[in-house]
Write a protein that holds these residues in place. Structure first.
Motif, short mmCIF file in Angstrom:
data_model
loop_
_atom_site.label_atom_id
_atom_site.label_comp_id
_atom_site.label_asym_id
_atom_site.label_seq_id
_atom_site.Cartn_x
_atom_site.Cartn_y
_atom_site.Cartn_z
N PRO A 78 4.51 -16.56 -10.04
CA PRO A 78 6.05 -16.20 -10.25
C PRO A 78 6.03 -14.91 -9.76
O PRO A 78 4.98 -14.05 -9.55
N SER A 79 7.21 -14.53 -9.12
CA SER A 79 7.33 -13.19 -8.31
C SER A 79 7.26 -11.90 -9.24
O SER A 79 7.22 -12.16 -10.44
N SER A 80 6.70 -10.80 -8.64
CA SER A 80 6.25 -9.96 -9.66
C SER A 80 6.79 -8.41 -8.83
O SER A 80 6.94 -8.41 -7.87
N THR A 81 6.56 -7.46 -9.89
CA THR A 81 7.16 -6.16 -9.29
C THR A 81 5.90 -5.12 -9.91
O THR A 81 5.70 -5.34 -11.06
N LEU A 82 5.56 -4.19 -9.04
CA LEU A 82 4.79 -3.09 -9.45
C LEU A 82 5.46 -1.96 -9.37
O LEU A 82 6.21 -1.64 -8.16
N LEU A 83 5.36 -1.02 -10.25
CA LEU A 83 6.11 0.16 -10.34
C LEU A 83 5.39 1.33 -10.73
O LEU A 83 4.29 1.27 -11.24
N ALA A 84 5.51 2.62 -9.88
CA ALA A 84 4.94 3.55 -10.05
C ALA A 84 5.87 4.72 -9.98
O ALA A 84 6.36 5.26 -9.05
N ILE A 85 6.25 5.20 -11.29
CA ILE A 85 7.25 6.51 -11.36
C ILE A 85 6.60 7.71 -12.10
O ILE A 85 6.15 7.45 -13.12
N LEU A 86 6.33 8.50 -11.13
CA LEU A 86 5.50 9.76 -11.67
C LEU A 86 4.26 9.21 -12.17
O LEU A 86 3.39 9.85 -13.09
N ALA A 105 7.51 3.05 -5.69
CA ALA A 105 6.67 4.15 -6.08
C ALA A 105 7.70 5.31 -5.92
O ALA A 105 8.16 5.67 -4.94
N LEU A 106 7.87 5.97 -6.89
CA LEU A 106 8.90 7.15 -6.82
C LEU A 106 7.85 8.37 -7.50
O LEU A 106 7.59 8.41 -8.54
N TRP A 107 7.38 9.38 -6.39
CA TRP A 107 6.64 10.45 -6.89
C TRP A 107 5.33 9.94 -7.44
O TRP A 107 4.82 10.33 -8.40
N GLY A 108 5.03 8.79 -7.06
CA GLY A 108 3.68 8.36 -7.41
C GLY A 108 3.09 7.53 -6.23
O GLY A 108 3.71 7.64 -5.06
N GLY A 109 2.07 6.61 -6.73
CA GLY A 109 1.42 5.78 -5.59
C GLY A 109 0.84 4.60 -6.16
O GLY A 109 0.88 4.30 -7.32
N GLY A 110 0.34 3.87 -5.16
CA GLY A 110 -0.17 2.57 -5.59
C GLY A 110 -1.01 1.71 -4.70
O GLY A 110 -0.88 2.23 -3.37
N VAL A 111 -1.93 0.98 -4.87
CA VAL A 111 -2.82 0.08 -4.02
C VAL A 111 -2.60 -1.18 -4.37
O VAL A 111 -2.83 -1.73 -5.46
N VAL A 112 -2.22 -2.13 -3.32
CA VAL A 112 -2.37 -3.50 -3.67
C VAL A 112 -3.60 -4.00 -2.71
O VAL A 112 -3.41 -4.06 -1.55
#
Length: 192
Positions: A78-86, A105-112
């Motif tokens: 299924p479709s997914s969403t990854l969030l990084a807020i602060l 990502a809002l004022w944050g970060g991520g790795v896929v």
């Protein structure tokens, strides 16, 4: 006269057949049955396979191998969403890549990290949005990549070294970066 079994093995392989063999190879590599270099070699040949017979030869010596007479069903995750807020997120290791993935990502970060993931669809769409942060996508050597994105006072990487393998999954990455960055890197798997 050819038998039904020989006709089915010489049938053209579908994307679902290739994905099933790729998952079987990933299981074998994860359990240590085959090494990383053999895994990558077999995986590239599996994605390039034209017939079910070619796929059977690549996986016949592995636990759980089946002889394909027809294309199996392979439903995309299924479709997914990854969030990084602060904050931050990481999607690494063995996981099912959905047909559509959205990251923010809002004022944050991520790795896929797609290097050890199981692709459940041949064409994968990743929409990536970064505001005052940074996100990185790591792809394995065989995967094809199509990059389209824009940036305002930031950077959206439009270059990736190397080419994917013919028939391998294609990851289409689009989105934008505002005062942030989106980086895409082709990276080899680590030996166990």
């Amino acid at each position: 006269m050819s038998s039904p079994a020989s006709r089915s093995r010489s049938m053209r392989a579908a994307d679902t057949d290739r994905i099933q063999v790729a998952q079987l190879l990933t299981d074998a590599a994860a359990s240590g049955t085959i090494g990383v270099s053999e895994y990558e070699s077999r995986l590239a040949r599996a994605y390039a396979a034209q017939t079910c017979d070619e796929l059977d030869r690549l996986s016949a010596d592995l636990p759980g191998a089946i002889t394909r007479g027809r294309s199996g069903t392979c439903r995309p995750a299924p479709s997914s969403t990854l969030l990084a807020i602060l904050s931050g997120y990481e999607r690494r290791g063995r996981w099912n890549v959905p047909k559509r993935l959205t990251t923010f990502a809002l004022w944050g970060g991520g790795v896929v990290d797609l290097r050890y993931a199981d692709f459940t669809a041949h064409d994968v769409e990743i929409r990536i949005y970064t505001i005052m942060g940074g996100q990185t996508i790591l792809v394995p050597p065989e995967v094809n990549v199509d990059l389209r994105g824009v940036s305002v006072m930031g950077s959206f990487d439009h270059s990736i070294e190397g080419e994917g393998a013919p028939g391998a999954p294609c990851v289409r990455i689009s989105g934008f970066a505002l005062w942030g960055s989106v980086t895409v890197k082709r990276k080899k798997r680590k030996a166990a």
